[in-house]
Design an enzyme around this catalytic site. Structure first.
Site, short mmCIF file in Angstrom:
data_model
loop_
_atom_site.label_atom_id
_atom_site.label_comp_id
_atom_site.label_asym_id
_atom_site.label_seq_id
_atom_site.Cartn_x
_atom_site.Cartn_y
_atom_site.Cartn_z
N ASP A 106 -24.93 54.41 30.61
CA ASP A 106 -25.24 53.54 31.75
C ASP A 106 -24.42 52.26 31.58
O ASP A 106 -23.37 52.27 30.97
CB ASP A 106 -26.74 53.28 31.83
CG ASP A 106 -27.23 53.08 33.25
OD1 ASP A 106 -26.63 52.25 33.97
OD2 ASP A 106 -28.20 53.73 33.67
N HIS A 152 -20.96 52.63 32.42
CA HIS A 152 -20.88 52.25 33.83
C HIS A 152 -20.29 50.86 34.01
O HIS A 152 -20.43 50.26 35.07
CB HIS A 152 -22.27 52.32 34.48
CG HIS A 152 -22.82 53.70 34.58
ND1 HIS A 152 -24.03 53.99 35.18
CD2 HIS A 152 -22.32 54.90 34.15
CE1 HIS A 152 -24.25 55.29 35.11
NE2 HIS A 152 -23.23 55.86 34.48
#
Length: 417
Positions: A229, A252
């Site tokens: 993430d 991310h």
């Protein structure tokens, strides 16, 4: 890159830890019954050692090298008599026995209400996240009978969390395979993270590297993060954030938000992100907000960001919608005074995506020295929607001037921060 981080960590920050140790009382967890064999549950021994350290002047709670301490959920509470150094030289591994998680705690190791706490050393916190990732992916179709119907289905803990604490330092340790977020700060002030390594597979779900919520005066630098993430996630109530000299990827990228979920008010300001490398990531420097929120995001700069094989290096998304039905709203978090400078490297999908609210445009955006090339030589056009500012590069598509519905004029009280 990693070797440079280690050298800087040792030279710049070793002195502080050594000074603390030189004038402290060492509390070794093994003297309180901890076995460190990776089999015996050492949870209670850790709590006894913490109580002893908390009541001493300038104590160092020591996790010795060449040991693997198996522990369940731990909460180390203050206030304590004075500053504490939590020296991690060995390994701490999470207890995956479902009986340890019947209370549905959402943190594995939690430090709270402390004034002066340092986590240091070259040891490792291992969250054994694969057990939780499997359950998360399979949901109710768990094939492993040991975990079917267990409390592990209802909780996925953060590995290391700090709550309502001041003068917090995390130095040198490795946090790996967290069930969820690796390192989290809630309602903390004066935070430093340096020389930390965070490591989880790219497909591990929701495993943010570092998560900031309602925290101020935070510096994160000379660290490496690989996760499933956001490498760093900055949430509402945070200000005075400095992130630099980090290596991010896979993951991310570095994100602010998502802000304003379920109509909430979000306030974030004074964020500087610079001298970082992002590779094999879905985003570079990203801002994301939910529709229907309120509040303001201002004074943010992304500078000297080097990207490689990043899908969208520059991304402002005010239509963020994740795993739930979403509808259009007229209210939004007001975004202004955002700078992207010297963002260079290669992208996969598009160099720039600016999807600003239909009714609350993004204003005072600045693009300088943007040099982004397609990784596959198939150049894509930048996308801008309702975004205003100035650009000094060919990678932008900003509108100039002031929008007719400039949200800075007649700003409503509910949006003020």
């Amino acid at each position: 890159m990693v070797s440079v981080l280690l050298v800087l960590k040792d030279k710049c920050l070793g002195a502080r830890v050594n000074r603390n140790k030189a004038h402290s009382k060492v509390v070794d967890v093994t003297t309180f019954g901890a076995k460190g064999d990776g089999v015996a549950d050492d949870t209670k021994a850790f709590l006894r050692a913490w109580e002893a350290a908390c009541n001493k002047d300038s104590a160092t709670l020591h996790i010795p090298v060449d040991h693997r301490f198996l522990v369940g959920p731990l909460t180390f509470s203050g206030p304590c008599k004075s500053n504490i150094v939590f020296q991690v030289d060995g390994s701490i591994i999470v207890q995956v026995n479902p009986k340890a998680w019947t209370s549905k705690l959402v943190e594995w190791i939690n430090f709270e209400i402390l004034n002066g706490i340092t986590i240091a050393g070259k040891g490792t916190l291992d969250g054994q996240g694969a057990v939780w990732w499997k359950i998360s992916k399979l949901q109710d179709e768990v094939n492993d009978s040991r975990y079917s119907g267990s409390s592990l289905l209802s909780v996925r803990p953060t590995a290391l969390r700090f709550y309502k604490s001041y003068d917090v330092s995390v130095q040198g340790i490795t946090i790996q395979n967290s069930p969820k977020c690796h390192l989290k700060f809630d309602f903390c002030t004066s935070v430093k993270v340096v020389g930390v390594t965070i490591s989880s597979p790219a497909d591990s779900p929701n495993t943010d590297g570092i998560h900031l919520q309602d925290s101020r005066d935070v510096e994160i630098h000379h660290s490496s993060m690989a996760c499933g993430d956001d490498c760093v996630s900055i949430q509402t109530g945070s200000s005075g954030i400095r992130i630099h000299n980090i290596n991010c990827g896979p993951g991310h990228g570095v994100s602010i938000g998502a802000l304003g979920e379920d109509g909430t008010k979000a306030c974030v300001s004074n964020v500087s992100i610079y001298d970082i490398k992002i590779h094999d990531a879905s985003n570079g420097g990203r801002i994301k907000t939910w529709q229907g929120g309120s509040g303001r995001l201002k004074s943010v700069s992304f500078s000297n960001i080097k990207v490689s094989n990043v899908r969208v290096p520059i991304n402002i998304d005010q239509f963020y919608c994740h795993d739930k039905p979403c509808s259009n709203h007229t209210s939004a978090v007001f975004i202004s005074d955002i700078t992207y400078e010297k963002v260079t490297g290669t992208y996969l999908d598009t160099p720039v995506n600016l999807a600003c609210s239909d009714d609350v445009p993004c204003t005072h955006l600045k693009f300088k020295g943007i040099e982004l090339q397609p990784a596959d030589r198939d150049e894509k056009s930048p996308f801008c929607w309702n975004s205003y500012g100035e650009q000094q590069s060919g990678a932008g598509c900003l509108k100039t001037g002031t929008p007719p519905n400039d949200p800075s004029l007649g700003h409503s009280p509910k949006d003020a921060c």
